[in-house]
Design an enzyme around this catalytic site. Structure first.
Site, PDB file in Angstrom:
ATOM      1  N   SER A   1      37.022 -48.463   2.831  1.00  0.00           N
ATOM      2  CA  SER A   1      36.146 -47.991   3.904  1.00  0.00           C
ATOM      3  C   SER A   1      36.721 -48.498   5.217  1.00  0.00           C
ATOM      4  O   SER A   1      37.129 -49.657   5.318  1.00  0.00           O
ATOM      5  CB  SER A   1      34.729 -48.529   3.700  1.00  0.00           C
ATOM      6  OG  SER A   1      33.865 -47.954   4.666  1.00  0.00           O
ATOM      7  N   GLU A   2      36.764 -47.634   6.239  1.00  0.00           N
ATOM      8  CA  GLU A   2      37.551 -47.959   7.435  1.00  0.00           C
ATOM      9  C   GLU A   2      36.994 -49.133   8.236  1.00  0.00           C
ATOM     10  O   GLU A   2      37.672 -49.651   9.112  1.00  0.00           O
ATOM     11  CB  GLU A   2      37.740 -46.727   8.327  1.00  0.00           C
ATOM     12  CG  GLU A   2      36.478 -46.040   8.799  1.00  0.00           C
ATOM     13  CD  GLU A   2      36.104 -44.864   7.919  1.00  0.00           C
ATOM     14  OE1 GLU A   2      36.282 -44.937   6.685  1.00  0.00           O
ATOM     15  OE2 GLU A   2      35.609 -43.860   8.472  1.00  0.00           O
TER      16      GLU A   2
END
Lengths: 214, 231
Positions: free
Chosen positions: A47-48
């Site tokens: 997840s960024e």
């Protein structure tokens, strides 16, 4: 003819993710993809916001409010997970270390152009988030979206109308009607279709030429 | 003796001038320095340029900072987070300048500033509306655009633990923009939940070495809570 549901679209994409890939999932239907990868197949979800190794949503009562995903939903971590800051997370994305990114889309063109962040040049305050970084940096980009807009206009086009997120970046599209590869130099190639749908019916809902896979 | 711990918000935010560029850490409310933002509002400072991922929710925190008229310009990737009512009103009325920056470009512009790199080429945004006015170059057959470093006067960050040298340890996904921002400003102020003795933080655990941090203030913030984005 029965169109695929949101979960079926996500499940079909999940089936095509092999063990060992590092995968980033966008907000919306793409997030559902993780629910359909069996725990026995080890896929690393990134997840960024700096999470490498996301697990499923937490069971009630076990939430850790310090752990969220890019959609700001509470998450769990799998064994082997790690945290990084934003700069390292996006270095991972831009440096080509993400095997696959799955995003939603407004429009996809037959050359792989993606539009999914703004609905017009005069959009008052467009919100891009990490979509452009992912479109430019992931090794592969799959899009999950409905085949047409709510009022029936095609979303698979010869050329995007909305502002682009990335150029020639989409490699596969899972819609509620079909799975379609974007093949360099050829365009849209239909892998399979919803039960009861004919190729001509699918073509009629698509504003670019479709090619049969076989 | 090095001691960066301050006891009051007045000390923590001393010297922040009108017109400053301020980096604000956090992603959603995780890792967001809420108490420092509230204290910044109280200072009445004006004409700030703020850079962070979102543009605030409801009427608290960053949204309130904008609502009281402290912000001239916002640099962010995603102004449409949940309930962005203040941002949308000010933006529509032309009272707030917006610079949309892709999330990774935002992080890298801040990292570049921290590392003394004035600009860098990236494929992100090449050929899109966000490439307008930016230099582009083809390198090894691919188009890249030039993005400039985002250096700041002030960074406000949040961490779980700190010692008196300003070493910071983050918790969960609470690092996000914080370590990068902490390194990119002339004045870095950290809001932390716990102060520990020098030597109690394992060197491997330190997410931000104290060399980047000017002031530390302890705040019992409790647990973050973030409303999910609407898909």
């Amino acid at each position: 003819m029965t169109p695929f549901t949101r979960d079926q679209m996500a499940s079909r994409a999940a089936d095509d993710i092999p063990e060992g890939w590092c995968v980033n999932l966008g907000i919306g239907i793409p997030t559902l993809v993780a629910n359909h990868v069996p725990a026995t197949r080890e896929v690393v979800f990134q997840s960024e916001n700096g999470v490498v190794g996301m697990g499923p949503a937490p069971a009630k009562g076990t939430e850790d409010v310090w752990n969220i995903n890019a959609g700001k939903q509470l998450i769990t971590l799998v064994k082997g997970a790690s945290f990084v800051g934003h700069a390292d997370s996006f270095a991972m994305i831009r440096g080509g270390h993400i095997d696959l990114c799955v995003l939603g889309g407004f429009e996809v063109a037959e050359n792989g152009d993606l539009a999914n962040w703004a609905t017009g040049e005069n959009d008052t305050a467009p919100a891009v988030g990490g979509a452009m970084d992912l479109a430019a940096g992931a090794k592969r980009l799959w899009v999950i979206m409905d085949h047409t807009t709510k009022d029936g206009r095609p979303k698979l086009l010869e050329k995007c109308v909305y502002p682009l997120t990335g150029l020639k970046c989409v490699t596969r599209i899972y819609t509620n009607l079909a799975t379609i590869d974007v093949v360099d130099g050829k365009g849209f190639v239909v892998r399979d279709m919803a039960p009861g749908l004919t190729f001509d019916e699918l073509q009629a809902k698509t504003a670019a030429k479709l090619h049969q896979a076989h | 003796m090095i001691n960066k711990i301050v006891r009051t918000m007045a000390e923590a935010l001393d010297g922040i001038k009108d017109g400053s560029t301020v980096l604000i850490g956090g992603f959603g409310s995780v890792g967001q320095p809420d108490a420092l933002i509230e204290a910044l509002i109280e200072t009445g400072v004006k004409n700030l340029t703020i850079a962070l991922n979102n543009a605030g929710s409801g009427h608290v925190g960053v949204a309130k900072l904008m609502e009281v008229g402290s912000v001239r310009k916002i640099i962010c990737s995603f102004p449409r987070s949940s309930d962005p009512v203040v941002f949308e009103t000010l933006y529509r009325e032309g009272k707030l300048e917006l610079e949309i920056t892709p999330q990774g470009t935002l992080a890298e512009r801040i990292r570049a500033a921290a590392a003394g790199i004035p600009a860098f080429f990236t494929a992100t945004g090449a050929g899109t509306l966000l490439a307008r006015g930016k230099e582009s170059r083809v390198i090894d057959g691919r188009e890249y655009i030039l993005e400039t470093a985002l250096k700041a006067d002030v960074a406000l960050v949040e961490a779980w633990q700190a010692d008196r040298w300003g070493n910071l340890v983050y918790r969960g996904s609470g690092a996000n923009f914080n370590p990068t921002m902490a390194a990119a400003a002339t004045l870095t102020v950290a809001q932390v939940q716990n102060i520990v003795e020098l030597g109690d933080l394992h060197p491997h655990m330190v997410g931000t070495p104290g060399v980047y941090v000017n002031r530390v203030i302890q705040v019992d913030r409790g647990e973050p809570w973030t409303k999910p984005e609407e898909a």
